[in-house]
Design an enzyme around this catalytic site. Sequence first.
Site, mmCIF file in Angstrom:
data_model
loop_
_atom_site.group_PDB
_atom_site.id
_atom_site.type_symbol
_atom_site.label_atom_id
_atom_site.label_comp_id
_atom_site.label_asym_id
_atom_site.label_seq_id
_atom_site.Cartn_x
_atom_site.Cartn_y
_atom_site.Cartn_z
ATOM 1 C CB ILE A 17 -0.950 -0.010 1.209
ATOM 2 C CG1 ILE A 17 -2.006 -1.117 1.039
ATOM 3 C CG2 ILE A 17 -1.633 1.346 1.374
ATOM 4 C CD1 ILE A 17 -2.915 -1.292 2.235
ATOM 5 C CB SER A 150 -6.809 -3.210 10.077
ATOM 6 O OG SER A 150 -7.448 -4.467 9.959
ATOM 7 C CE1 TYR A 159 -1.863 -4.549 11.266
ATOM 8 C CE2 TYR A 159 -4.106 -5.388 11.128
ATOM 9 C CZ TYR A 159 -3.090 -4.600 10.619
ATOM 10 O OH TYR A 159 -3.297 -3.873 9.484
#
Length: 250
Positions: A17, A150, A159
């Site tokens: 990305i 996310s 994460y």
Amino acid sequence: MTRPVALITGVGRTVGIGAGIARTLASDGWDLALSYWSPADEAIFGSAAAHGLDELIVELEASGARVAAIPADLERVDAAASVVSKAVEHLGPVDALVLSHAWDIDSGLLDTSVEQFDKHFAINTRASWMLIVEFARQAASGGAIVALTSDHTAGNLPYGASKGALDRIVIAAAKELAAQGISANVLNPGPIDTGWMTDDVRQTLVAMQPSGRLGTPADVANLVAFLVSERGRWVTGQLLTSDGGFSISI
């Protein structure tokens, strides 16, 4: 005319990305400071993951951008100050900060180690906070911050949790730095195929996309380019979802 300068983190892979954002900003007239850390890319994506950065730089320079590539282990407490300092040294004051780096090793609630929990927060959260601070200190003429986030948390606890904390930091920055003329937004792009998907995962996710295709780094880059432009600065303090409708199909 002087080109604006963007610092983009996590630009170690040509299919990532960060690389997609770099290509779009270069074509839009930005000079680019790119931070990367090859050992992290290799640990997450495999030994060949970090190859091609030199070719990306040649591509970006061919489009007219000045490029400074800055290796940085963002787990280190002193990394953020060093990255911003080197970006300013090579290119001048930084006008936009794009946080696209991430440490991401899957583990769940019951099998996440304290070491991995701390490592995720050190890289994804603490380093991002410190980069924002260093960016703000040198942004005498305002600027823009965009952070990639996310909502994947179950089965990927450290994460997801570290990204959730990042969201709150960026929203705080939007309010606390507004008087400096700095906008700050969080962008959730949904699943982007940057080399981590298996064929089964890819097939499953495509079936969940109303658009019938997965998102690409270029899709993410188009919104980032707007948010860091002068036209996009009125948008601030937002957690934006730009995922081709993936989130409304879950």
